[in-house]
Design an enzyme around this catalytic site. Structure first.
Site, PDB file in Angstrom:
ATOM      1  N   GLU A 105       0.840  -1.208   0.000  1.00 22.81           N
ATOM      2  CA  GLU A 105       0.000   0.000   0.000  1.00 22.81           C
ATOM      3  C   GLU A 105       0.876   1.259   0.000  1.00 22.81           C
ATOM      4  OE1 GLU A 105      -2.295  -1.500   3.414  1.00 22.81           O
ATOM      5  OE2 GLU A 105      -4.068  -1.016   2.232  1.00 22.81           O
ATOM      6  N   GLU A 125      -3.791  -9.371   3.799  1.00 21.97           N
ATOM      7  CA  GLU A 125      -4.515  -9.039   5.035  1.00 21.97           C
ATOM      8  C   GLU A 125      -5.657 -10.004   5.315  1.00 21.97           C
ATOM      9  OE1 GLU A 125      -3.420  -6.903   2.802  1.00 21.97           O
ATOM     10  OE2 GLU A 125      -2.693  -5.061   3.767  1.00 21.97           O
TER      11      GLU A 125
HETATM   12  N1  3HC Z   1       4.561  -7.546  11.225  1.00 25.04           N
HETATM   13  C1  3HC Z   1       5.306  -7.958  12.257  1.00 25.04           C
HETATM   14  N2  3HC Z   1       6.109  -9.039  12.205  1.00 25.04           N
HETATM   15  C2  3HC Z   1       6.143  -9.710  11.059  1.00 25.04           C
HETATM   16  C3  3HC Z   1       5.392  -9.339   9.943  1.00 25.04           C
HETATM   17  C4  3HC Z   1       4.571  -8.181  10.042  1.00 25.04           C
HETATM   18  N3  3HC Z   1       3.826  -7.737   9.041  1.00 25.04           N
HETATM   19  N4  3HC Z   1       5.618 -10.223   8.955  1.00 25.04           N
HETATM   20  C5  3HC Z   1       6.495 -11.116   9.447  1.00 25.04           C
HETATM   21  N5  3HC Z   1       6.810 -10.800  10.707  1.00 25.04           N
HETATM   22  C6  3HC Z   1       7.741 -11.491  11.605  1.00 25.04           C
HETATM   23  C7  3HC Z   1       7.265 -12.885  11.970  1.00 25.04           C
HETATM   24  O1  3HC Z   1       6.355 -12.844  13.047  1.00 25.04           O
HETATM   25  C8  3HC Z   1       8.556 -13.562  12.325  1.00 25.04           C
HETATM   26  O2  3HC Z   1       8.894 -13.117  13.602  1.00 25.04           O
HETATM   27  P1  3HC Z   1       9.633 -14.083  14.648  1.00 25.04           P
HETATM   28  O3  3HC Z   1      10.971 -14.367  14.032  1.00 25.04           O
HETATM   29  O4  3HC Z   1       9.690 -13.281  15.892  1.00 25.04           O
HETATM   30  O5  3HC Z   1       8.786 -15.303  14.763  1.00 25.04           O
HETATM   31  C9  3HC Z   1       9.552 -12.932  11.352  1.00 25.04           C
HETATM   32  O6  3HC Z   1       8.942 -11.720  10.886  1.00 25.04           O
HETATM   33  C10 3HC Z   1       9.864 -13.783  10.157  1.00 25.04           C
HETATM   34  O7  3HC Z   1       8.634 -14.192   9.559  1.00 25.04           O
HETATM   35  P2  3HC Z   1       8.536 -15.543   8.730  1.00 25.04           P
HETATM   36  O8  3HC Z   1       9.037 -16.663   9.565  1.00 25.04           O
HETATM   37  O9  3HC Z   1       7.156 -15.634   8.210  1.00 25.04           O
HETATM   38  O10 3HC Z   1       9.592 -15.271   7.575  1.00 25.04           O
HETATM   39  P3  3HC Z   1       9.536 -15.621   6.049  1.00 25.04           P
HETATM   40  O11 3HC Z   1      10.800 -15.117   5.491  1.00 25.04           O
HETATM   41  O12 3HC Z   1       9.182 -17.063   5.875  1.00 25.04           O
HETATM   42  O13 3HC Z   1       8.320 -14.779   5.434  1.00 25.04           O
HETATM   43  C11 3HC Z   1       6.931 -12.864   5.012  1.00 25.04           C
HETATM   44  C12 3HC Z   1       8.351 -13.366   5.396  1.00 25.04           C
HETATM   45  C13 3HC Z   1       6.588 -13.316   3.605  1.00 25.04           C
HETATM   46  C14 3HC Z   1       6.931 -11.353   5.101  1.00 25.04           C
HETATM   47  C15 3HC Z   1       5.925 -13.505   6.003  1.00 25.04           C
HETATM   48  O14 3HC Z   1       6.371 -13.271   7.309  1.00 25.04           O
HETATM   49  C16 3HC Z   1       4.537 -12.931   5.913  1.00 25.04           C
HETATM   50  O15 3HC Z   1       3.759 -13.376   5.098  1.00 25.04           O
HETATM   51  N6  3HC Z   1       4.242 -11.964   6.766  1.00 25.04           N
HETATM   52  C17 3HC Z   1       2.896 -11.433   6.874  1.00 25.04           C
HETATM   53  C18 3HC Z   1       2.661 -10.405   5.838  1.00 25.04           C
HETATM   54  C19 3HC Z   1       1.329  -9.774   6.084  1.00 25.04           C
HETATM   55  O16 3HC Z   1       0.351 -10.429   6.402  1.00 25.04           O
HETATM   56  N7  3HC Z   1       1.281  -8.467   5.918  1.00 25.04           N
HETATM   57  C20 3HC Z   1       0.069  -7.726   6.145  1.00 25.04           C
HETATM   58  C21 3HC Z   1       0.108  -7.139   7.510  1.00 25.04           C
HETATM   59  S1  3HC Z   1      -1.414  -6.363   7.903  1.00 25.04           S
HETATM   60  C22 3HC Z   1      -1.330  -4.875   7.111  1.00 25.04           C
HETATM   61  O17 3HC Z   1      -0.379  -4.578   6.447  1.00 25.04           O
HETATM   62  C23 3HC Z   1      -2.491  -3.999   7.357  1.00 25.04           C
HETATM   63  C24 3HC Z   1      -2.511  -2.847   6.428  1.00 25.04           C
HETATM   64  O18 3HC Z   1      -3.329  -3.128   5.351  1.00 25.04           O
HETATM   65  C25 3HC Z   1      -3.053  -1.620   7.112  1.00 25.04           C
END
Ligand code: 3HC
Length: 679
Positions: A105, A125
């Site tokens: 975004e 999301e």
């Molecule tokens: N916020 C906070 N922490 C996050 C995060 C996020 N968005 N995404 C990943 N992390 C953290 C994980 O909790 C993990 O922490 P830990 O080591 O303490 O357990 C660490 O990052 C590594 O994560 P992964 O083990 O999943 O690492 P990968 O390399 O396998 O994957 C990734 C990375 C593809 C970014 C995956 O973590 C992922 O899919 N993350 C979620 C992405 C997501 O859902 N984003 C949307 C957030 S909501 C949002 O943006 C709202 C907005 O619209 C207003």
């Protein structure tokens, strides 16, 4: 500071730096806003780049801040993105890696976007039970076809940036990541004086080519995820956005985001996100723990389980030998594997070349010498200690030093199994779930003497074969089956009290399980649990359970395979029809035993079953069999079809409140077969 400001001549570079994935936390938003302000007021700066430090652009809003006051604290993400979009100097997003959620975004709010051709993009999301809440649903459809946006936003699917080549989402791609920033700076210098500055908000929505798109998708989502509000909300916001101004669309999106964020479904899905990442944190294992190389695997036993287990390795490109001393069962197992791969090809899930490659990696053998050089051997023979003992004594004799000796036992004492060998530190449990080539869960059972190196190797290997590994300690049934025993016990007790199988099944299916306990048992085969009960009767003669399942099997009602079980079935029809025979059987049993009959409400049915799981789960955590309650949830979500929107049995109990749970348990303990509630 979670973002830094650098200068490259007249180009300012704001670098998000919030490990591990550059999540946009409150502090990050504040830092970006501050740097943006400084760059805009600096007369020498003509263009601004926003990029990420390390391998990610940004993984989106900081999930760990959700539910805290930081989520909406100033500067809120939508306001920050509006500030970027309205900036008087061109802002270029340089997408250097993973770009998801609020990260994407942010990129959409920039005036230009350049990226590497191999970065992952998503608005995921929905997987957290929310929707893009910082303009994603309004900006993306101004750059990509509505069909693409609907798919991306309602599923959260991850796209490779190169699949978006030719769309206005990216101005250009750079294949060599190292050259990305240099190219982006040159581009920034070029567009610095271009006016008007292009703003996504000023573009028109690209309307859907197919006028029935929204209606079709609505039906599809209702069918696919009836219990989840977020996918439907994503669709609604996308559809209504086509009728509103950009500003109105943003407001509508924000309202929907806030509502979803506080929904129980979103809380459950966010719990799962954290839980799935916590399972990898295992006591005694860290980055310095060594692993052993696993290049060759052997499986003992070519039954359904052995064959399924072997397929996991072949599919991951690891050669695997299947040993079965019975020629007939070996060829049956190999045939089962071939047909399973071929059926994946005919369903379009696998291409022919991959199928042939996997098959070429599987070899059937009939003597132990042929597997002696395997790095890992997994026993999947009959679930009886004497049979396991013979296998492990043999493995101890033949396997090379350093080989990992694993058992797929689902109930037996792994410590005892390990004691049959002279190398108990090399013995581990790898409990696959049936069908083993499909089910994602793997219980990794750590024996009393299992070495950290062996455990770490198993955890790394689980990732290679795409399993979700949860570490369990040794006890009867480990985590999942030990809890399941309490659940099925309560289900049968409910029948004794006056419920019908369909009443119990319907109540738990309305709660979200795909199948209730009786339909599930008919599918799996009632004779299987009958055999387990018979064996348990020998080892635990005093255990209290309902005889109804035994009576059913004595009447030859083994389930779907005999067209009669807890329900009746017709030819070529898996529909479960209520059975008069079973109802009479249940009533007669209750009468003979003198059990009082009463009306039991759906809420009690659900709580009896789910709290039976949670109560056992709590004991499992207290005993240290599972490291944490959320590990128990992952087992149930991945291996037993627990409804995702409920977050798992432990999360469910926690949302009820453990105080309330204790009170409920006391009530149940004073009711029918109350003595079975141990808490
Ligand atoms: N916020 C906070 N922490 C996050 C995060 C996020 N968005 N995404 C990943 N992390 C953290 C994980 O909790 C993990 O922490 P830990 O080591 O303490 O357990 C660490 O990052 C590594 O994560 P992964 O083990 O999943 O690492 P990968 O390399 O396998 O994957 C990734 C990375 C593809 C970014 C995956 O973590 C992922 O899919 N993350 C979620 C992405 C997501 O859902 N984003 C949307 C957030 S909501 C949002 O943006 C709202 C907005 O619209 C207003």
């Amino acid at each position: 500071m979670t973002a830094h400001l650098e200068h490259h001549n007249s180009v300012a570079i704001i670098r998000i730096d919030n490990p591990p994935v550059n999540g946009i936390a409150h502090a990050t938003r504040a830092a970006i806003a501050q740097h943006l302000q400084n760059a805009l007021s600096d007369q020498l700066i003509t263009a601004i780049i926003i990029t990420g430090h390390g391998i990610a652009f940004s993984g989106g809003a900081d999930i760990k801040e959700f539910g805290t006051e930081k989520t909406f604290a100033d500067p809120a993400l939508p306001a920050l993105l509006n500030q970027i979009e309205l900036a008087s100097k061109p802002v270029i997003a340089v997408v250097n890696g993973v770009c998801m959620g609020g990260g994407l975004e942010l990129a959409l709010a920039c005036h230009y976007r350049v990226g590497t051709s191999a970065c992952q993009l998503a608005l995921p999301e929905v997987k957290l039970g929310i929707l893009p809440g910082a303009g994603g649903t309004q900006r993306l459809p101004r750059l990509l076809r509505m069909e693409t946006c609907v798919d991306m936003i309602t599923s959260g699917q991850v796209l490779d940036s190169s699949s978006l080549r030719g769309t206005p989402l990216f101005d250009f791609f750079v294949d060599d990541t190292k050259a990305l920033l240099g190219s982006a700076i040159a581009f920034a210098e070029k567009v610095a004086t271009v006016r008007p500055i292009p703003r996504v908000a000023e573009r028109a929505v690209i309307v859907a080519e197919d006028p029935s798109l929204f209606e079709q998708k609505r039906l599809e989502l209702q069918k696919k995820s009836p219990f989840l509000p977020a996918p439907k909300a994503c669709l609604k916001v996308l559809e209504e956005g086509t009728q509103l101004s950009f500003a109105e669309g943003l407001q509508m999106e924000r309202n929907a985001f806030q509502e979803l964020l506080s929904s129980p479904e979103s809380k459950a899905l966010r719990h799962i996100f954290v839980a799935e990442r916590a399972i990898g944190k295992v006591a005694g294992i860290d980055a310095s723990t060594p692993t052993r190389a696993i290049a060759k695997v052997a499986v003992i036993g070519a039954g359904t389980m052995g064959a399924g287990i072997a397929m996991n390795f072949a599919s991951a490109g690891i050669p695997v030998k299947i040993l079965d001393l019975q020629e007939e069962s070996l060829s049956k197992g190999l045939y089962r594997i071939r047909t399973s791969y071929q059926s994946s090809v005919s369903k379009g899930k696998l291409n022919q070349a991959a199928c042939e490659h996997a098959l070429s990696l599987i070899q059937g053998v009939q003597n132990y010498e042929e597997i002696a050089d395997a790095d890992l051997v997994i026993e999947a023979v009959f679930e009886q200690m004497s049979v396991k003992e013979a296998v492990f004594r043999q493995l101890d004799q033949v396997m090379k030093p350093g080989a990992i000796l694993a058992s797929n036992t689902s109930t037996l004492d792994l410590n005892l199994i390990a004691s049959f060998t002279s190398r108990p530190s090399d013995v581990i449990g790898l409990h696959f779930f049936s069908p083993a080539n499909v089910m994602e869960l793997l219980e990794v059972v750590r024996g009393r003497e299992t070495s950290a190196e062996v455990l770490n190797t198993a955890l790394k290997l689980a990732k290679r074969i795409k399993k979700t590994a949860v570490v369990a300690g040794v006890c009867d049934g480990f985590i999942g089956n030990r809890m399941l025993a309490q659940y099925t016990k309560q289900a049968a007790f409910l029948l004794e009290e006056g419920c019908t199988p369909q009443q119990v099944d319907t109540a738990i299916e309305r709660f979200g399980f795909a199948m209730g306990p009786f339909r599930m048992s008919d599918l799996a085969g009632n004779d299987i649990s009958w055999a387990v009960r018979k064996a348990r009767k020998l080892s635990k003669p005093d255990e209290i359970y309902s005889a109804l399942g035994d009576l059913l099997c004595e009447a030859g009602r083994f389930g779907q395979k005999t067209k009669a079980g807890w329900y009746d079935y017709q030819d070529n029809d898996r529909t479960a029809y209520p059975s008069e025979f079973v109802l009479v059987l249940i009533r007669q049993h209750a009468l003979e035993q003198g059990y009082a009959q009463r009306e039991v409400g759906d809420e009690e049915i659900v709580q009896r079953l789910v709290l039976a799981l949670a109560n056992e789960g709590r004991k499992i955590v207290e005993e240290g069999i599972a490291a944490r309650a959320s590990d128990v949830d992952v087992v149930y979500l991945k291996g037993y079809g627990f409804p995702k929107h409920r977050g798992g049995p432990m999360f469910y109990a926690q949302t009820l409140g453990w105080e309330t749970v204790s009170q409920k348990l006391r009530e149940f303990a004073s009711g029918h077969r109350g003595e079975t509630w141990v808490f």
